[in-house]
Design a protein around this motif. Structure first.
Motif, PDB file in Angstrom:
ATOM      1  N   ILE A  80     -18.923  44.785 -13.268  1.00  0.00           N
ATOM      2  CA  ILE A  80     -18.674  42.879 -13.669  1.00  0.00           C
ATOM      3  C   ILE A  80     -20.672  42.771 -14.003  1.00  0.00           C
ATOM      4  O   ILE A  80     -20.958  42.643 -13.664  1.00  0.00           O
ATOM      5  CB  ILE A  80     -18.796  42.653 -12.746  1.00  0.00           C
ATOM      6  N   PRO A  81     -20.350  41.910 -15.192  1.00  0.00           N
ATOM      7  CA  PRO A  81     -21.534  41.264 -15.463  1.00  0.00           C
ATOM      8  C   PRO A  81     -21.884  40.420 -14.471  1.00  0.00           C
ATOM      9  O   PRO A  81     -21.276  40.007 -13.848  1.00  0.00           O
ATOM     10  CB  PRO A  81     -20.864  40.558 -17.223  1.00  0.00           C
ATOM     11  N   PRO A  82     -23.080  40.448 -14.217  1.00  0.00           N
ATOM     12  CA  PRO A  82     -23.142  39.542 -13.487  1.00  0.00           C
ATOM     13  C   PRO A  82     -23.351  38.275 -13.569  1.00  0.00           C
ATOM     14  O   PRO A  82     -23.494  37.242 -12.197  1.00  0.00           O
ATOM     15  CB  PRO A  82     -24.681  40.105 -13.188  1.00  0.00           C
ATOM     16  N   ALA A  83     -23.261  37.432 -14.878  1.00  0.00           N
ATOM     17  CA  ALA A  83     -23.019  35.816 -14.567  1.00  0.00           C
ATOM     18  C   ALA A  83     -22.853  35.693 -16.364  1.00  0.00           C
ATOM     19  O   ALA A  83     -22.891  37.025 -16.524  1.00  0.00           O
ATOM     20  CB  ALA A  83     -24.158  35.321 -14.215  1.00  0.00           C
ATOM     21  N   VAL A  90     -14.047  39.698 -17.934  1.00  0.00           N
ATOM     22  CA  VAL A  90     -14.613  40.387 -17.144  1.00  0.00           C
ATOM     23  C   VAL A  90     -13.034  39.950 -16.504  1.00  0.00           C
ATOM     24  O   VAL A  90     -12.050  40.397 -16.028  1.00  0.00           O
ATOM     25  CB  VAL A  90     -15.015  41.595 -17.102  1.00  0.00           C
ATOM     26  N   LYS A  91     -13.309  39.210 -15.643  1.00  0.00           N
ATOM     27  CA  LYS A  91     -12.389  38.563 -14.182  1.00  0.00           C
ATOM     28  C   LYS A  91     -11.119  37.646 -15.173  1.00  0.00           C
ATOM     29  O   LYS A  91     -10.451  38.167 -14.192  1.00  0.00           O
ATOM     30  CB  LYS A  91     -13.603  37.788 -13.378  1.00  0.00           C
ATOM     31  N   TRP A 150     -12.878  49.240 -25.848  1.00  0.00           N
ATOM     32  CA  TRP A 150     -12.487  48.934 -24.213  1.00  0.00           C
ATOM     33  C   TRP A 150     -12.489  47.170 -24.564  1.00  0.00           C
ATOM     34  O   TRP A 150     -12.208  46.771 -25.504  1.00  0.00           O
ATOM     35  CB  TRP A 150     -13.475  49.024 -23.470  1.00  0.00           C
ATOM     36  N   LEU A 151     -11.229  46.739 -23.253  1.00  0.00           N
ATOM     37  CA  LEU A 151     -11.160  45.186 -23.016  1.00  0.00           C
ATOM     38  C   LEU A 151     -12.376  44.039 -23.517  1.00  0.00           C
ATOM     39  O   LEU A 151     -12.101  43.262 -23.733  1.00  0.00           O
ATOM     40  CB  LEU A 151      -9.986  44.988 -21.821  1.00  0.00           C
ATOM     41  N   CYS A 152     -13.499  44.286 -22.992  1.00  0.00           N
ATOM     42  CA  CYS A 152     -14.837  43.836 -23.204  1.00  0.00           C
ATOM     43  C   CYS A 152     -16.551  44.795 -22.983  1.00  0.00           C
ATOM     44  O   CYS A 152     -16.395  45.322 -22.702  1.00  0.00           O
ATOM     45  CB  CYS A 152     -14.957  42.787 -22.032  1.00  0.00           C
ATOM     46  N   GLY A 153     -16.387  43.685 -24.224  1.00  0.00           N
ATOM     47  CA  GLY A 153     -18.106  44.914 -23.764  1.00  0.00           C
ATOM     48  C   GLY A 153     -17.893  46.303 -24.817  1.00  0.00           C
ATOM     49  O   GLY A 153     -16.997  46.417 -25.637  1.00  0.00           O
ATOM     50  N   LEU A 156     -16.790  50.910 -20.006  1.00  0.00           N
ATOM     51  CA  LEU A 156     -15.715  50.042 -18.984  1.00  0.00           C
ATOM     52  C   LEU A 156     -16.272  49.535 -18.332  1.00  0.00           C
ATOM     53  O   LEU A 156     -17.563  49.730 -17.717  1.00  0.00           O
ATOM     54  CB  LEU A 156     -15.894  52.424 -18.106  1.00  0.00           C
ATOM     55  N   THR A 157     -15.688  48.993 -18.301  1.00  0.00           N
ATOM     56  CA  THR A 157     -15.282  47.734 -17.723  1.00  0.00           C
ATOM     57  C   THR A 157     -14.348  47.493 -15.870  1.00  0.00           C
ATOM     58  O   THR A 157     -13.491  48.292 -15.952  1.00  0.00           O
ATOM     59  CB  THR A 157     -15.675  46.012 -17.925  1.00  0.00           C
ATOM     60  N   LEU A 158     -14.485  46.350 -15.716  1.00  0.00           N
ATOM     61  CA  LEU A 158     -13.019  46.399 -14.132  1.00  0.00           C
ATOM     62  C   LEU A 158     -11.776  46.110 -15.710  1.00  0.00           C
ATOM     63  O   LEU A 158     -10.901  46.164 -14.814  1.00  0.00           O
ATOM     64  CB  LEU A 158     -13.531  45.017 -13.635  1.00  0.00           C
ATOM     65  N   ALA A 159     -11.456  45.773 -15.973  1.00  0.00           N
ATOM     66  CA  ALA A 159     -11.021  44.597 -17.192  1.00  0.00           C
ATOM     67  C   ALA A 159      -9.925  45.902 -17.492  1.00  0.00           C
ATOM     68  O   ALA A 159      -8.995  46.206 -17.286  1.00  0.00           O
ATOM     69  CB  ALA A 159     -11.741  43.996 -18.056  1.00  0.00           C
TER      70      ALA A 159
END
Length: 207
Positions: A80-83, A90-91, A150-153, A156-159
């Motif tokens: 998860i990106p920090p900010a 992602v959220k 990937w969905l974001c970036g 791999l992320t939480l998304a």
């Protein structure tokens, strides 16, 4: 800390995948929340899993809260990106994937709950919930068009984890529907993640 959950819950699986990706050691205490003997209410007054019990006995519940916390415990595999906008993105995709599951579970309970007779079940309600499922999956699938990895970036992320847990659960519980055919880009993402040890080790027991 310890995780209270079930082997078939997709929300619990999401947390277990994050634990594995973050290389965090956390035992799983299996609970059947539908059992009269369940003690989950002692940790979560909503009697739902997953529930993460911390070292001091405090509990965190709701999978989104838990995974957010877990991602801060180790710099390994930041999910998860920090900010900023990247974090919100992602959220948001995680929330969409979880919303797909929320609707699908409501539809399945309406269709299978032993507390209702067949005449008491609302097919209009089930259709409404499954409409949400398909709308959410279509949006996730569209996001991956053009061989987007990937969905974001760019990693791999939480998304990606949340979306893959959602589709995997639908394939598990609604196996008669052609999910992979209807949403090929999402199925491609799931196939890729299913090669990772975190997904292999968290497969639900087959019926």
């Amino acid at each position: 800390m310890k995780l209270i959950g079930s082997l078939t819950s997709p929300y619990v699986r999401k947390v277990r995948v994050v634990l594995a990706e973050k290389k965090l050691d956390c035992p799983l205490l299996v609970q059947d929340v539908w059992s009269e003997g369940t003690t989950i209410g002692q940790s979560n007054p909503l009697a739902k899993v997953p529930c993460l019990v911390l070292e001091g006995g405090e509990a965190l519940y709701d999978s989104r809260v838990i995974v957010d916390y877990l991602d801060t415990l180790s710099p390994v595999g930041r999910l998860i990106p920090p900010a900023g906008r990247e974090r919100a993105e992602v959220k948001t995709w995680e929330a969409l994937a979880d919303g797909v599951l929320d609707a699908a579970i409501l539809a399945r309970l309406e269709a299978t709950w032993a507390g209702r007779t067949e005449g008491e079940r609302s097919h209009a309600w089930m259709d409404r919930q499954m409409g949400k499922v398909h709308a959410g999956l279509a949006a996730l699938d569209q996001r991956l068009q053009g061989d987007r990895p990937w969905l974001c970036g760019t990693h791999l992320t939480l998304a990606d984890i949340a979306a893959s847990c959602a589709l995997a659960w639908l394939q598990f519980r609604f196996a008669d529907q052609p999910w992979s055919v209807q949403y090929p880009q999402l199925a491609r993402l799931l196939d890729k993640l299913m090669q990772r040890p975190s997904f292999i080790d968290t497969r639900p027991p087959q019926p």
